[in-house]
Design a protein around this motif. Structure first.
Motif, mmCIF file in Angstrom:
data_model
loop_
_atom_site.group_PDB
_atom_site.id
_atom_site.type_symbol
_atom_site.label_atom_id
_atom_site.label_comp_id
_atom_site.label_asym_id
_atom_site.label_seq_id
_atom_site.Cartn_x
_atom_site.Cartn_y
_atom_site.Cartn_z
ATOM 1 N N ASP A 249 159.442 -13.894 106.106
ATOM 2 C CA ASP A 249 158.216 -13.086 106.102
ATOM 3 C C ASP A 249 157.201 -13.625 105.098
ATOM 4 O O ASP A 249 156.003 -13.672 105.376
ATOM 5 N N GLU A 250 157.711 -14.015 103.932
ATOM 6 C CA GLU A 250 156.813 -14.560 102.893
ATOM 7 C C GLU A 250 156.194 -15.875 103.353
ATOM 8 O O GLU A 250 154.996 -16.113 103.171
ATOM 9 N N ILE A 251 157.040 -16.731 103.979
ATOM 10 C CA ILE A 251 156.529 -18.016 104.483
ATOM 11 C C ILE A 251 155.469 -17.771 105.558
ATOM 12 O O ILE A 251 154.409 -18.402 105.563
ATOM 13 N N ALA A 252 155.762 -16.816 106.479
ATOM 14 C CA ALA A 252 154.811 -16.511 107.556
ATOM 15 C C ALA A 252 153.483 -16.032 106.983
ATOM 16 O O ALA A 252 152.412 -16.433 107.443
ATOM 17 N N LEU A 253 153.550 -15.205 105.939
ATOM 18 C CA LEU A 253 152.323 -14.685 105.317
ATOM 19 C C LEU A 253 151.548 -15.802 104.627
ATOM 20 O O LEU A 253 150.319 -15.885 104.758
ATOM 21 N N ILE A 254 152.285 -16.680 103.925
ATOM 22 C CA ILE A 254 151.613 -17.790 103.238
ATOM 23 C C ILE A 254 150.956 -18.724 104.266
ATOM 24 O O ILE A 254 149.815 -19.158 104.092
ATOM 25 N N TYR A 255 151.678 -19.001 105.383
ATOM 26 C CA TYR A 255 151.111 -19.845 106.438
ATOM 27 C C TYR A 255 149.859 -19.210 107.032
ATOM 28 O O TYR A 255 148.877 -19.892 107.337
ATOM 29 N N LEU A 256 149.892 -17.882 107.181
ATOM 30 C CA LEU A 256 148.734 -17.147 107.710
ATOM 31 C C LEU A 256 147.531 -17.331 106.785
ATOM 32 O O LEU A 256 146.416 -17.634 107.233
ATOM 33 N N MET A 257 147.785 -17.199 105.476
ATOM 34 C CA MET A 257 146.703 -17.327 104.493
ATOM 35 C C MET A 257 146.184 -18.763 104.431
ATOM 36 O O MET A 257 144.972 -18.991 104.418
#
Lengths: 150, 153
Positions: A74-82
């Motif tokens: 989830d953290e990786i997905a959020l960072i990729y989104l940003m």
């Protein structure tokens, strides 16, 4: 990295470069700017080189960094989104400055041309990526330019 | 904040962006020296909205419902939805181009350019809104959510 993926990526990159040049030339002509295919090609060449460099940095730096930091999915997905969003904005800003520099025109016109090129390209990209997934049954996540969400 | 609140905010923004089409149409038609009052821009956008809302959107929902009813594969539904969105975008483009051509009596290529500018700027703002909402959602709830199919376009 699979050589076929790299080959497909490079071929599509060249095709996109030519199409973008034709499209930019048409847009510039519509705005009654002094334009030629050569100038439009140069605009897009510089633009794409910068994008490829940014994509390469993100691909080769982010993945090992995420593994090293031990982040959750989830953290990786959020960072990729940003990061993806940030690069999207950078992409538009780069476009505005390059179009402004090569055509020597006002910023609002450069902004319009840049947004039209970026959005049209994204629409085509999504169709290509989804079609590849649908017909070949896999998401192409490797690649310098085409197969990144940026 | 819950997902429903974020989706509601996104829908409200979508309508505001749609309303912004009036100002964009007026701005770009003025740039192309097709000067007409705001009434024309409002008319173009209202007709466009009605066509999209009562025609294309309902058709799109019906297609998705049909696929769900027949128990189609989730990948197929996703694929059809994305292709649907792109087709809707293209139909949008043609509808507005024709409306601008009829109401402003401009050339077809000029209408296409004005339409491209209007739609691209709208999609650009939607991408920004959807991404910002997704990031806020992620930071406040710890989850990841995509609010709009064109979030990544």
């Amino acid at each position: 990295m699979d050589p076929i993926v790299i080959l497909v990526d490079v071929v599509i990159l060249i095709i996109i470069l030519i199409l973008r040049a034709l499209y930019t030339n048409w847009l510039a002509t519509k705005l009654k700017w002094e334009s030629s295919f050569r100038r439009a090609f140069l605009v897009n060449l510089v633009w794409i080189i910068l994008l490829v460099v940014i994509s390469l940095i993100v691909i080769f730096i982010s993945s090992p960094l995420f593994i090293e930091l031990g982040l959750t999915m989830d953290e990786i997905a959020l960072i990729y989104l940003m990061v993806g969003f940030l690069i999207f904005i950078i992409n538009v800003l780069i476009g505005i400055f390059i179009v402004h520099y090569f055509y020597e025109k006002e910023y609002w016109g450069s902004l319009v041309v840049t947004i039209i090129v970026v959005i049209s390209e994204r629409v085509i990209m999504v169709v290509i990526i989804v079609s590849i997934y649908f017909f070949l049954g896999m998401w192409f996540t490797e690649g310098f330019y085409l197969f990144t969400p940026f | 904040m819950s997902t429903i609140i974020f989706i509601t905010i996104n829908i409200i923004f979508s309508y505001l962006i749609l309303l912004g089409g009036i100002f964009l149409t007026k701005f770009f038609t003025d740039k192309f020296e097709c000067r007409k009052p705001y009434k024309t821009a409002v008319l173009v956008n209202v007709i466009w909205f009605l066509i999209m809302f009562f025609g294309i959107s309902i058709l799109s929902v019906l297609i998705t419902d049909y696929l769900i009813t027949i128990g189609a594969d989730i990948d197929l539904i996703t694929y059809i939805n994305i292709i649907n969105s792109v087709i809707i975008l293209l139909i949008n483009l043609l509808v507005i181009a024709l409306l601008i051509k009829v109401f402003y009596k401009s050339g077809f290529k000029d209408s296409i350019f004005i339409t491209l500018a209007v739609i691209s700027i709208q999609v650009f703002i939607r991408i920004i809104v959807a991404n910002v909402l997704s990031i806020i959602f992620g930071l406040t709830t710890g989850g990841v959510s995509s609010f709009y199919v064109f979030q990544f376009i």
